[in-house]
Design an enzyme around this catalytic site. Sequence first.
Site, PDB file in Angstrom:
ATOM      1  N   ARG A  11       0.831  -1.216   0.000  1.00 27.25           N
ATOM      2  CA  ARG A  11       0.000   0.000   0.000  1.00 27.25           C
ATOM      3  C   ARG A  11       0.863   1.262   0.000  1.00 27.25           C
ATOM      4  O   ARG A  11       0.403   2.340  -0.352  1.00 27.25           O
ATOM      5  CB  ARG A  11      -0.966  -0.015   1.206  1.00 27.25           C
ATOM      6  CG  ARG A  11      -1.756   1.268   1.352  1.00 27.25           C
ATOM      7  CD  ARG A  11      -2.978   1.136   2.258  1.00 27.25           C
ATOM      8  NE  ARG A  11      -2.772   0.387   3.459  1.00 27.25           N
ATOM      9  CZ  ARG A  11      -2.113   0.834   4.536  1.00 27.25           C
ATOM     10  NH1 ARG A  11      -1.586   2.031   4.556  1.00 27.25           N
ATOM     11  NH2 ARG A  11      -1.987   0.059   5.595  1.00 27.25           N
ATOM     12  N   TYR A  66     -15.210  15.121 -16.288  1.00 27.82           N
ATOM     13  CA  TYR A  66     -15.883  13.839 -16.091  1.00 27.82           C
ATOM     14  C   TYR A  66     -16.837  13.966 -14.889  1.00 27.82           C
ATOM     15  O   TYR A  66     -16.499  14.603 -13.889  1.00 27.82           O
ATOM     16  CB  TYR A  66     -14.824  12.748 -15.893  1.00 27.82           C
ATOM     17  CG  TYR A  66     -15.385  11.461 -15.371  1.00 27.82           C
ATOM     18  CD1 TYR A  66     -16.399  10.796 -16.060  1.00 27.82           C
ATOM     19  CD2 TYR A  66     -14.919  10.904 -14.188  1.00 27.82           C
ATOM     20  CE1 TYR A  66     -16.928   9.610 -15.576  1.00 27.82           C
ATOM     21  CE2 TYR A  66     -15.436   9.714 -13.696  1.00 27.82           C
ATOM     22  CZ  TYR A  66     -16.450   9.080 -14.393  1.00 27.82           C
ATOM     23  OH  TYR A  66     -16.981   7.918 -13.905  1.00 27.82           O
ATOM     24  N   ASP A 122      -5.918  16.585 -16.535  1.00 20.18           N
ATOM     25  CA  ASP A 122      -6.433  15.242 -16.777  1.00 20.18           C
ATOM     26  C   ASP A 122      -6.253  14.978 -18.272  1.00 20.18           C
ATOM     27  O   ASP A 122      -6.954  15.537 -19.117  1.00 20.18           O
ATOM     28  CB  ASP A 122      -7.913  15.156 -16.364  1.00 20.18           C
ATOM     29  CG  ASP A 122      -8.458  13.739 -16.498  1.00 20.18           C
ATOM     30  OD1 ASP A 122      -7.925  12.974 -17.324  1.00 20.18           O
ATOM     31  OD2 ASP A 122      -9.427  13.398 -15.795  1.00 20.18           O
ATOM     32  N   LYS A 182      -8.799   3.559 -19.292  1.00 17.76           N
ATOM     33  CA  LYS A 182      -9.108   3.913 -20.686  1.00 17.76           C
ATOM     34  C   LYS A 182      -7.966   3.478 -21.613  1.00 17.76           C
ATOM     35  O   LYS A 182      -7.655   2.315 -21.660  1.00 17.76           O
ATOM     36  CB  LYS A 182      -9.398   5.409 -20.789  1.00 17.76           C
ATOM     37  CG  LYS A 182     -10.142   5.996 -19.586  1.00 17.76           C
ATOM     38  CD  LYS A 182     -11.510   5.357 -19.359  1.00 17.76           C
ATOM     39  CE  LYS A 182     -12.194   6.025 -18.162  1.00 17.76           C
ATOM     40  NZ  LYS A 182     -13.324   5.268 -17.644  1.00 17.76           N
TER      41      LYS A 182
HETATM   42  N1  PLP Z   1     -11.005  11.341 -16.077  1.00 13.78           N
HETATM   43  C1  PLP Z   1     -11.739  11.200 -17.186  1.00 13.78           C
HETATM   44  C2  PLP Z   1     -11.575  12.193 -18.299  1.00 13.78           C
HETATM   45  C3  PLP Z   1     -12.647  10.142 -17.310  1.00 13.78           C
HETATM   46  O1  PLP Z   1     -13.371  10.034 -18.431  1.00 13.78           O
HETATM   47  C4  PLP Z   1     -12.764   9.225 -16.238  1.00 13.78           C
HETATM   48  C5  PLP Z   1     -13.712   8.109 -16.317  1.00 13.78           C
HETATM   49  O2  PLP Z   1     -14.473   7.975 -17.247  1.00 13.78           O
HETATM   50  C6  PLP Z   1     -11.987   9.421 -15.089  1.00 13.78           C
HETATM   51  C7  PLP Z   1     -11.115  10.482 -15.048  1.00 13.78           C
HETATM   52  C8  PLP Z   1     -12.089   8.491 -13.925  1.00 13.78           C
HETATM   53  O3  PLP Z   1     -11.413   7.305 -14.195  1.00 13.78           O
HETATM   54  P1  PLP Z   1     -11.729   5.951 -13.432  1.00 13.78           P
HETATM   55  O4  PLP Z   1     -13.034   5.440 -13.945  1.00 13.78           O
HETATM   56  O5  PLP Z   1     -10.559   5.083 -13.761  1.00 13.78           O
HETATM   57  O6  PLP Z   1     -11.797   6.274 -11.975  1.00 13.78           O
END
Ligand code: PLP
Length: 400
Positions: free
Chosen positions: A64, A119, A191, A216
């Site tokens: 961890r 998101y 992001d 993704k």
């Molecule tokens: N950032 C973006 C642009 C996303 O589209 C997503 C999820 O769809 C996330 C972060 C969050 O990722 P996770 O589902 O791996 O927590």
Amino acid sequence: MKGLGEMERKVKFATKCVHAAEKPDPVFGAHTTPIFQTSTFIFENVSQGTARFAGEEAGYVYARIPPNTPTHAVLAEKFAELEGGETGQTFASGMAAITAIALTSLRQGDHLISTDVVYGCTYSLFSQVLPGLGIEVSFVDTSETENVRQAFRPETKMVFLESPANPTLTVCDITEIAGMAKENGALCVVDNTFSTPYFQRPLELGADLSLSSCTKYIGGHADLLGGIAAGSKDFMNRMSSIVGYTGGIMGPHEAWLCIRGLKTLHIRMERHAENAMKIAEFLESRPEVEWVRYPGLPSHPQHELASKQMSGFSGMLSFEIKGGIEAGRKLMDNVKLCSLAVSLGATDTLIQHPASMTHACVPCSVRRSVGITDGLVRLSVGIEASEDIIADLEQALEAI
Ligand code: PLP
């Protein structure tokens, strides 16, 4: 890399995808990085254990606690090389990465500026969880740099950008905004999930941290959950206690899958982008379609900026069918090759409805004010033959 010496610094992105951070296994000579499926690590003696816990000796302690395990360390180093960062950190999910970054950077009384289109769960974290901790958040249309300039306050400690944004594909000027953040003593976090380091490297554009949901394109095959960030050693050291205390850790098998995914990132991303461009053009040519947003289309409002800061436009696009949500719903119910599913960046094409799915947690009035219309359909274009994806969309459009 495997003893490439001087070559290491010069090799191209594709070679880094395959080789960066991978070292021959010193025990058995395994060709691929092993999965260290262990929760804990044996110390030679009490002095060593004490030194590791005190951070006086580098090495592994407990899975961890960063650097977690050697499998995680290889993934973090490989990703950092691709993003152009000093080092990296892996997480259980993209949301775990965003949470750990926010908790490391922000305290009660601090202020965060965020892109208004993010998101859905990021929006909820920022609008519901952080204010409960005494952190104020301003959601700003970051495609207009001036809006960001005006949002700064003396307490602003972090600027969070999503570019291209999910699901409107809005783009913001990372270089300009990162410069403003620096002037104001705030951290600039991007992001980069939609672009991946193959098409956009925020750290090279001036940002302090670049993060991705590995769920993704990094994993790439829709078979894992994970998150990752790259940036300075100083920030990662500061974040390591939050990572250890909150425990949103990626599993070793997922780390290994991400290492494997990264080896083909460059090839997959090329195909995702090539297909997405063809599908965006196809949709734009259809009379049933009201509008299409894809950063590679000249009709995209920030196409010029996207062309400047991205080396390609990735595989995500959104569009609206004439007739709004009812027509969109018929289209989504009629596709055969495309899967009706959330998430993105998979080998296969995924279609979904943000207003009722990924962004259902964003209040309706907010969604509408930032351009997430009720009829917006999001497509994560896969790496199938583009003709087949187009044929599927065509038959679904004709069925409306
Ligand atoms: N950032 C973006 C642009 C996303 O589209 C997503 C999820 O769809 C996330 C972060 C969050 O990722 P996770 O589902 O791996 O927590």
